[in-house]
Enzyme design. Structure first.
Site, PDB file in Angstrom:
ATOM      1  N   LYS A  21      33.673  48.158  33.259  1.00 50.85           N
ATOM      2  CA  LYS A  21      33.499  47.157  34.318  1.00 50.85           C
ATOM      3  C   LYS A  21      32.522  47.692  35.360  1.00 50.85           C
ATOM      4  CE  LYS A  21      36.162  44.278  37.555  1.00 50.85           C
ATOM      5  NZ  LYS A  21      37.496  43.910  38.065  1.00 50.85           N
ATOM      6  N   SER A  46      38.818  39.003  38.222  1.00 43.48           N
ATOM      7  CA  SER A  46      37.415  39.357  38.286  1.00 43.48           C
ATOM      8  C   SER A  46      36.896  40.070  37.043  1.00 43.48           C
ATOM      9  CB  SER A  46      37.169  40.248  39.505  1.00 43.48           C
ATOM     10  OG  SER A  46      37.853  41.494  39.375  1.00 43.48           O
ATOM     11  N   SER A 106      43.484  40.694  38.541  1.00 50.00           N
ATOM     12  CA  SER A 106      42.170  40.646  37.895  1.00 50.00           C
ATOM     13  C   SER A 106      42.076  41.358  36.552  1.00 50.00           C
ATOM     14  CB  SER A 106      41.106  41.215  38.840  1.00 50.00           C
ATOM     15  OG  SER A 106      40.901  40.344  39.922  1.00 50.00           O
TER      16      SER A 106
END
Length: 494
Positions: free
Chosen positions: A79, A160, A184
């Site tokens: 990420k 997210s 998330s």
């Protein structure tokens, strides 16, 4: 043999060790798959050279007869919230575009030390603020799933960590890192039919992770199934003196202790999670989950978490307040974007840089956070929200006095179409209604794929555990996984 990219973390690790295929073959297969998956916009930066270097090291170790590392031969996605030395790290924001850290986050370094390679940096909501991956400066991530019935509208992969969830579901990567502030990891996992666990706050170091809300942010793994999550978490977790909130505790052997036998365990069902308007499909899936944990040997009891209804408003005071403080460092002076016109003074440069560099949702949260921390409003908002947070944590303590784990839905709906909720921030924030309470309490929680809605889209069930009981959460997740038999996958998406 099936396509290598259909294999998960455990199968790839064991296949390389057993000589079924080389680490180079694994890396090559996933690099090709990533190149075919550009339409999903899951990657901001691709790093095939990193994956190939790790594969070469693994194959050379095999040739020399040396023992392999825990993740040798396994390429992963990272990420874009994790600092990666020499590789652009942006938190999906224009204000950090082009920034290449000179240091490595503790979590990513631990994965590289364990032998993993990196296929690239995964797209996400800007500064981890969002539930649909629509706030990224680098464009929406598109879920590889589509609704049935001829509806071809592009769907949100959740947020997210939407780049992570989409890439895993589409078989671009076997596993990836995520971060979870209010859901998330869990919500995007539920939206895309994968597994993801947020460990206890402090289990994984926050050093080198771009901060959103420091008292809530926690890194965790996302993968195809529970075992793969356990493997990745073992290699991500551990004490870090560079993080003052890091827990100085040994890392358990979560994979080794995995068991779907829940005999002797009590599973709590919180009445407050049966909210008005919950889709019938999710309510039925929850009922199925209750039956599955009973079949695994658990006793089911009803519990109460009376302050649940206050969790979301408390979160959306605390998280923006911490964000407004954390994001003050992005000023155009030291690194990243700088908007400087002739004749501007320092304050004007700050304003111009932040106006150009931050997206609308980030600006909204900074403004909210600055407001609730301002003189005259601090006690009325932030102090009150902090008190509510303590009450929520106490609710969980009381519940765990009569049960070992909690079972709830992960999200209040299946994936929605891109653009469907982005115009209404409140509707978007409601995606976190089931995940925020455990985040406020710092508890371990996991989403496991458990079924499909009428449109053929994935739905997840959430398991919440006591502090530090990742093993209990993983075991309950495994029990549900074994009984749900979730094998659905997205259709042809490239």
């Amino acid at each position: 043999m099936s396509d290598i990219t259909d294999l998960g973390v455990a199968s790839l690790r064991d296949g390389v060790r057993g000589g079924k295929f080389s680490a180079r073959e694994v890396a090559d297969a996933f690099i090709v798959k990533v190149s075919k998956g550009k339409a999903l916009n899951a990657f901001i930066v691709e790093t095939p050279e990193h994956a190939l270097a790790a594969a070469k090291a693994a194959d050379e170790a095999i040739a020399r007869g040396e023992p392999l590392k825990p993740l040798s031969g396994v390429p992963l996605g990272m990420k874009d919230l994790f600092a990666t030395k020499g590789v652009q790290t942006t938190a999906a924001s224009h204000i950090l575009e082009g920034f290449e850290p000179v240091y490595e986050s503790t979590v990513s370094q631990r994965l590289w030390d364990a032998g993993a390679g990196m296929l690239g940096k995964l797209n996400m909501d800007q500064f981890a603020m969002g539930s649909s991956n629509e706030t990224s400066y680098f464009g929406n991530v598109i879920s590889p799933w589509r609704r049935g019935g001829g509806d071809n509208a592009p769907l949100a992969p959740g947020g997210s960590s939407g780049g992570s969830s989409a890439a895993i579901s589409a078989r671009l990567v076997p596993g990836a890192t995520g971060t979870d502030t209010g859901g998330s990891i869990r919500q995007p996992a539920a939206f895309t039919g994968i597994a993801g666990i947020k460990p206890t706050y402090g289990r994984c170091s926050r050093y080198g992770v771009v901060a959103f809300a420091s008292s809530l942010d926690q890194a965790g793994p996302m993968a195809r199934d529970v075992r793969d999550c356990a493997i990745l978490l073992e290699n991500m977790a551990g004490f870090d003196p560079k993080d003052s909130t890091s827990l100085n505790l040994p890392v358990p052997k979560w994979e080794e202790a995995l068991s779907g036998d829940l005999t002797g365990k009590k599973i709590g069902i919180p009445a407050e999670y049966l909210i008005d308007g919950i889709p019938t499909e999710i309510a039925k899936l929850w009922e199925a989950g209750i039956a599955w944990v009973k079949d695994a040997g658990a006793e089911v009891v009803e519990v109460s978490l009376p302050h649940t209804k206050y969790a979301l408003p408390a979160y959306y005071i605390i998280a923006p307040a911490e964000a407004s403080s954390n994001l003050a460092r992005y000023d155009g002076v030291r690194y990243g974007l700088r908007e400087l016109a002739e004749g501007q003074n320092l304050q004007e440069m700050y304003a111009a840089t932040r106006a150009a560099g931050f997206g609308d949702e980030v600006k909204r949260r900074i403004l909210i956070g600055t407001y609730v921390l301002s003189a005259g409003f601090y006690d009325a908002y932030f102090t009150q929200a902090s008190k509510v947070r303590s009450l929520i944590a106490r609710d969980f303590e009381n519940a765990f006095s009569v049960c070992d784990l909690l079972l709830t839905p992960t999200a209040p709906s299946a994936a929605f179409a891109l653009g469907e909720k982005s115009a209404d921030p409140i509707a978007m924030y409601l995606n976190d209604v089931f995940t925020v309470p455990s985040s406020l309490a710092g508890l371990p929680a996991m989403s496991v794929p458990a079924g499909l809605d009428a449109g053929g889209l994935p739905l997840g069930l959430q398991i919440i555990g006591r502090p530090l009981d990742e093993q209990g959460v993983l075991n309950a997740g495994l029990a549900i996984e074994q009984r749900a038999g979730f094998a659905a996958r997205p259709g042809q998406w490239w």
